[in-house]
Scaffold this active site. Structure first.
Site, mmCIF file in Angstrom:
data_model
loop_
_atom_site.group_PDB
_atom_site.id
_atom_site.type_symbol
_atom_site.label_atom_id
_atom_site.label_comp_id
_atom_site.label_asym_id
_atom_site.label_seq_id
_atom_site.Cartn_x
_atom_site.Cartn_y
_atom_site.Cartn_z
ATOM 1 N N CYS A 221 2.145 6.898 1.808
ATOM 2 C CA CYS A 221 2.725 5.640 2.278
ATOM 3 C C CYS A 221 1.783 4.489 1.962
ATOM 4 O O CYS A 221 0.590 4.625 2.229
ATOM 5 C CB CYS A 221 2.952 5.725 3.795
ATOM 6 S SG CYS A 221 3.470 4.187 4.546
ATOM 7 N N PRO A 222 2.228 3.359 1.453
ATOM 8 C CA PRO A 222 3.612 3.061 1.100
ATOM 9 C C PRO A 222 3.919 3.253 -0.386
ATOM 10 O O PRO A 222 4.797 2.608 -0.923
ATOM 11 C CB PRO A 222 3.742 1.592 1.491
ATOM 12 C CG PRO A 222 2.400 1.013 1.193
ATOM 13 C CD PRO A 222 1.391 2.134 1.368
#
Lengths: 91, 130
Positions: A29-30
């Site tokens: 992430c991200p």
């Protein structure tokens, strides 16, 4: 790495829209969200994209983004530790 | 769609702090928020073109971030600008102290901004500091 695959392999919707595969495995992430957005920018309204992620956080977070921004989540499932999210560009 | 103003001040040179700042800026921007980033103190030198000194980890997470192929924080800041129209400003004081010209900084960095302007810009919405 991206390739065109025929839609309908992993969900029951019958259509002939080409689906773009966005392989974002093995990042965190991200990263998967950003890869999806990069491809969404290049896609046309109505196109379908299938994002692959090994990051569970992203699998939870990407649908949240899809709803917030107003695209459509067609399907999501996990297979052998890989999450598949199928998104339709709605605008 | 709810759109908010998000202001992010970055002063650290530690990998965890830079990573978290980049995550807030990029995810915030691509989710339709109006994101402004202000780079000052020890954070600015990473955004000089050709800078290749890696950020040092402040703890075990910083080491893991690098080992496990998390996205590069500079790439995330760039994506915040390109995908989400974020604005990233270098602090004018830090620019002066480092003796930098506009051409010395990465292309996605805007022109220098003074603290007075940043504080005025940040007076509404969320403010984050890393």
């Amino acid at each position: 790495m991206h390739q065109k695959v025929k839609s309908g392999i992993s969900n029951s919707r019958k259509n002939t829209v080409e689906r773009k595969l966005v392989d974002a495995k093995n990042t965190f992430c991200p990263g998967p969200l950003m890869e999806l957005i990069g491809q969404m920018k290049l896609a046309a309204v109505g196109d379908e994209l299938e994002i692959l992620s090994t990051d569970k956080g992203s699998a939870n977070d990407i649908p949240e983004w899809i709803h917030k921004v107003g695209h459509e989540l067609l399907d999501s499932f996990e297979e052998d530790g890989v999450w598949h999210l199928i998104v339709k560009k709605a605008k | 769609m709810g759109s908010e103003k998000i202001s992010v001040m970055v002063t650290s040179d530690k990998r965890e702090q830079l990573q978290m700042a980049a995550m807030v800026a990029s995810v915030g921007a691509v989710s339709g928020n109006d994101v402004t980033v202000f780079l000052s103190m020890n954070s600015l030198s990473f955004f000089v073109k050709g800078a290749d000194k890696p950020a040092t980890a402040e703890g075990p997470m910083g080491t893991l971030i690098e080992e496990k192929n998390a996205p590069d924080f500079k790439e995330l800041f760039q994506q915040a600008v390109e995908y989400g129209d974020a604005k990233i400003f270098p602090c004018s004081m830090a620019v002066d102290i480092l003796g930098l010209g506009q051409d010395d900084l990465e292309e996605y960095i805007s022109e220098p901004l003074g603290l007075t302007s940043f504080l005025s810009d940040a007076s509404e919405g969320q403010v984050w500091h890393f």
